[in-house]
Enzyme design. Structure first.
Site, PDB file in Angstrom:
ATOM      1  CG  ASP A  54     -37.860 -40.669 -57.490  1.00 36.25           C
ATOM      2  OD1 ASP A  54     -36.553 -40.730 -57.712  1.00 36.25           O
ATOM      3  OD2 ASP A  54     -38.512 -41.081 -56.598  1.00 36.25           O
ATOM      4  CG  ASN A  80     -29.400 -29.475 -57.727  1.00 34.87           C
ATOM      5  OD1 ASN A  80     -27.996 -29.096 -56.988  1.00 34.87           O
ATOM      6  ND2 ASN A  80     -30.554 -29.665 -57.213  1.00 34.87           N
ATOM      7  CE1 TYR A 145     -24.000 -36.681 -51.616  1.00 35.48           C
ATOM      8  CE2 TYR A 145     -21.647 -36.106 -50.502  1.00 35.48           C
ATOM      9  CZ  TYR A 145     -22.967 -35.555 -51.305  1.00 35.48           C
ATOM     10  OH  TYR A 145     -23.021 -34.521 -51.589  1.00 35.48           O
ATOM     11  CE  LYS A 149     -23.439 -35.479 -54.954  1.00 38.65           C
ATOM     12  NZ  LYS A 149     -24.421 -34.835 -55.984  1.00 38.65           N
TER      13      LYS A 149
HETATM   14  N1  LIG Z   1     -25.160 -28.809 -49.021  1.00 40.56           N
HETATM   15  C1  LIG Z   1     -23.961 -29.323 -48.913  1.00 40.56           C
HETATM   16  O1  LIG Z   1     -23.276 -28.937 -48.129  1.00 40.56           O
HETATM   17  C2  LIG Z   1     -23.634 -30.020 -50.415  1.00 40.56           C
HETATM   18  C3  LIG Z   1     -22.127 -29.773 -50.366  1.00 40.56           C
HETATM   19  C4  LIG Z   1     -21.574 -30.573 -51.617  1.00 40.56           C
HETATM   20  C5  LIG Z   1     -22.630 -30.981 -52.701  1.00 40.56           C
HETATM   21  N2  LIG Z   1     -23.901 -30.993 -52.173  1.00 40.56           N
HETATM   22  C6  LIG Z   1     -24.877 -31.502 -53.421  1.00 40.56           C
HETATM   23  O2  LIG Z   1     -25.550 -30.192 -53.927  1.00 40.56           O
HETATM   24  C7  LIG Z   1     -26.970 -30.919 -54.657  1.00 40.56           C
HETATM   25  C8  LIG Z   1     -27.975 -30.089 -53.875  1.00 40.56           C
HETATM   26  O3  LIG Z   1     -28.103 -30.525 -52.587  1.00 40.56           O
HETATM   27  P1  LIG Z   1     -28.629 -29.436 -51.696  1.00 40.56           P
HETATM   28  O4  LIG Z   1     -27.367 -29.029 -50.850  1.00 40.56           O
HETATM   29  O5  LIG Z   1     -29.572 -28.245 -52.215  1.00 40.56           O
HETATM   30  O6  LIG Z   1     -29.381 -30.124 -50.689  1.00 40.56           O
HETATM   31  P2  LIG Z   1     -31.111 -30.286 -50.577  1.00 40.56           P
HETATM   32  O7  LIG Z   1     -31.713 -29.029 -50.229  1.00 40.56           O
HETATM   33  O8  LIG Z   1     -31.353 -31.524 -49.614  1.00 40.56           O
HETATM   34  O9  LIG Z   1     -31.702 -30.496 -51.931  1.00 40.56           O
HETATM   35  C9  LIG Z   1     -31.341 -31.962 -52.810  1.00 40.56           C
HETATM   36  C10 LIG Z   1     -32.642 -31.873 -53.792  1.00 40.56           C
HETATM   37  O10 LIG Z   1     -32.286 -33.021 -54.407  1.00 40.56           O
HETATM   38  C11 LIG Z   1     -33.653 -33.741 -54.355  1.00 40.56           C
HETATM   39  N3  LIG Z   1     -33.814 -35.239 -54.363  1.00 40.56           N
HETATM   40  C12 LIG Z   1     -33.168 -36.072 -53.639  1.00 40.56           C
HETATM   41  N4  LIG Z   1     -33.562 -37.185 -54.183  1.00 40.56           N
HETATM   42  C13 LIG Z   1     -34.200 -37.122 -55.377  1.00 40.56           C
HETATM   43  C14 LIG Z   1     -34.570 -38.055 -56.137  1.00 40.56           C
HETATM   44  N5  LIG Z   1     -34.761 -39.427 -56.021  1.00 40.56           N
HETATM   45  N6  LIG Z   1     -35.265 -37.415 -57.559  1.00 40.56           N
HETATM   46  C15 LIG Z   1     -35.464 -36.074 -57.453  1.00 40.56           C
HETATM   47  N7  LIG Z   1     -35.018 -35.430 -56.720  1.00 40.56           N
HETATM   48  C16 LIG Z   1     -34.374 -35.800 -55.456  1.00 40.56           C
HETATM   49  C17 LIG Z   1     -34.278 -33.214 -53.220  1.00 40.56           C
HETATM   50  O11 LIG Z   1     -35.813 -33.148 -53.419  1.00 40.56           O
HETATM   51  P3  LIG Z   1     -36.988 -33.532 -52.313  1.00 40.56           P
HETATM   52  O12 LIG Z   1     -37.258 -32.265 -51.659  1.00 40.56           O
HETATM   53  O13 LIG Z   1     -38.052 -34.254 -52.813  1.00 40.56           O
HETATM   54  O14 LIG Z   1     -36.246 -34.180 -51.140  1.00 40.56           O
HETATM   55  C18 LIG Z   1     -34.205 -31.678 -53.101  1.00 40.56           C
HETATM   56  O15 LIG Z   1     -34.722 -30.888 -54.226  1.00 40.56           O
HETATM   57  C19 LIG Z   1     -26.859 -32.245 -54.212  1.00 40.56           C
HETATM   58  O16 LIG Z   1     -26.337 -33.183 -55.150  1.00 40.56           O
HETATM   59  C20 LIG Z   1     -25.764 -32.572 -53.081  1.00 40.56           C
HETATM   60  O17 LIG Z   1     -25.215 -33.867 -52.962  1.00 40.56           O
HETATM   61  C21 LIG Z   1     -24.440 -30.517 -51.462  1.00 40.56           C
END
Ligand SMILES: NC(=O)c1ccc[n+]([C@@H]2O[C@H](COP(=O)([O-])OP(=O)(O)OC[C@H]3O[C@@H](n4cnc5c(N)ncnc54)[C@H](OP(=O)(O)O)[C@@H]3O)[C@@H](O)[C@H]2O)c1
Length: 269
Positions: A54, A80, A145, A149
């Site tokens: 975490d 990530n 948020y 970033k």
């Molecule tokens: N999806 C979008 O539209 C988007 C756009 C721009 C940037 N991003 C960025 O891309 C990255 C990946 O996001 P995603 O789209 O793949 O979303 P996601 O499917 O919600 O995945 C997020 C990941 O981060 C983990 N996480 C959250 N809090 C954590 C903590 N305290 N310690 C360790 N792991 C933690 C989650 O773990 P759990 O399974 O345990 O919850 C999950 O594995 C993030 O940094 C997000 O901000 C996303």
């Protein structure tokens, strides 16, 4: 020799897709996540090691980085893990704010800091951090948020000065909307004084998001490029949505962007 990548937030979404891609390319993958006992797919891959992490737990970070280095010296750190928080600032509790900043910003910095002595000793290492095109184009109701970033964007660029001379590259991968569960996994708050605008914003977003979102597989390819191209490039704008948004921002500037976003989200009849 096989290279090794350490990934945070590898339980789902971009982190998991990236873990699978690097594993398929023959890398050793240290896939970290909060609940590795629940993972059933990555645990089947012989070159993937699951570790519990975490990133908001500073003590755990130190131990896990040391454990990972014992499994295999890390070549690439992929920061990530992150989550979203949507709604008006007035409705957000201080503890929600602390959790968001402690995860997205401080957690990422703590993980990186723990790896620096290892990378410095080997005079080698690449640190890739997932940011967001919202660091360039502000969207409504996710201000803190996107502040995390935007902070990671500047932090990454600035770290290149002090780490570059030790052979360590710092890079960001900058996605726009991705087809992951990120929206559902986020936290939401509401306040009656902002509800009308918030509803308008969500309505427009829901109508657009399906057509503008990128596949996480395409973004993972950009992570792979950043990990292997040996370039001193700092920012990798990833996918169609982010490319379009960042180009628009560079062409028009902040005032035009904000005005256009206001019309897009709030002037709908
Ligand atoms: N999806 C979008 O539209 C988007 C756009 C721009 C940037 N991003 C960025 O891309 C990255 C990946 O996001 P995603 O789209 O793949 O979303 P996601 O499917 O919600 O995945 C997020 C990941 O981060 C983990 N996480 C959250 N809090 C954590 C903590 N305290 N310690 C360790 N792991 C933690 C989650 O773990 P759990 O399974 O345990 O919850 C999950 O594995 C993030 O940094 C997000 O901000 C996303």
């Amino acid at each position: 020799m096989n290279k090794t990548i350490f990934i945070t937030g590898a339980s789902q979404g971009l982190g998991k897709v990236t873990a699978k891609l690097f594993a398929a390319k023959g890398w050793i993958v240290i896939a970290t996540m909060r609940n590795p006992e629940k993972e059933t797919e990555l645990s089947q891959l012989s070159n993937v090691h699951l570790l519990k992490l975490d990133i908001s737990n500073a003590k755990q970070i130190i131990d896990v980085v040391a454990d990972a280095e014992k499994i295999s010296p890390i070549d690439v750190l992929f920061n990530n893990a992150g989550f979203g928080l949507a709604g008006p600032l007035e409705a957000v509790t201080n503890s929600q704010l602390e959790k968001l900043i402690n995860t997205n910003l401080l957690g990422t910095i703590f993980v990186t800091k723990a790896f620096i002595p290892f990378f410095k000793k080997r005079n080698n290492g690449t640190i890739i951090t997932t940011t967001s095109s919202t660091a360039y184009i502000p969207y409504p109701f996710i201000a803190v948020y996107e502040a995390t970033k935007a902070a990671l964007e500047n932090w990454t660029a600035s770290m290149s000065y002090e780490l570059g001379r030790f052979g360590i590259d710092t890079k960001t991968v900058v996605p726009g909307y991705m087809q992951t569960n990120f929206g559902n996994n986020g936290e939401f708050v509401s306040h009656p004084d902002y509800q009308e605008d918030f509803n308008k914003y969500i309505k427009v977003l829901k109508s657009e998001i399906g057509s503008i979102s990128d596949n996480p597989e395409d973004i993972a390819m950009v992570v792979f490029e950043a990990a292997t191209d040996n370039k001193k490039q700092i920012n990798y704008i990833a996918g169609n949505h982010a490319t379009k948004e960042v180009e628009w921002f560079k062409k028009e500037g902040m005032e035009v962007v904000i005005q256009t976003m206001k019309e897009r989200f709030f002037d709908q009849k």
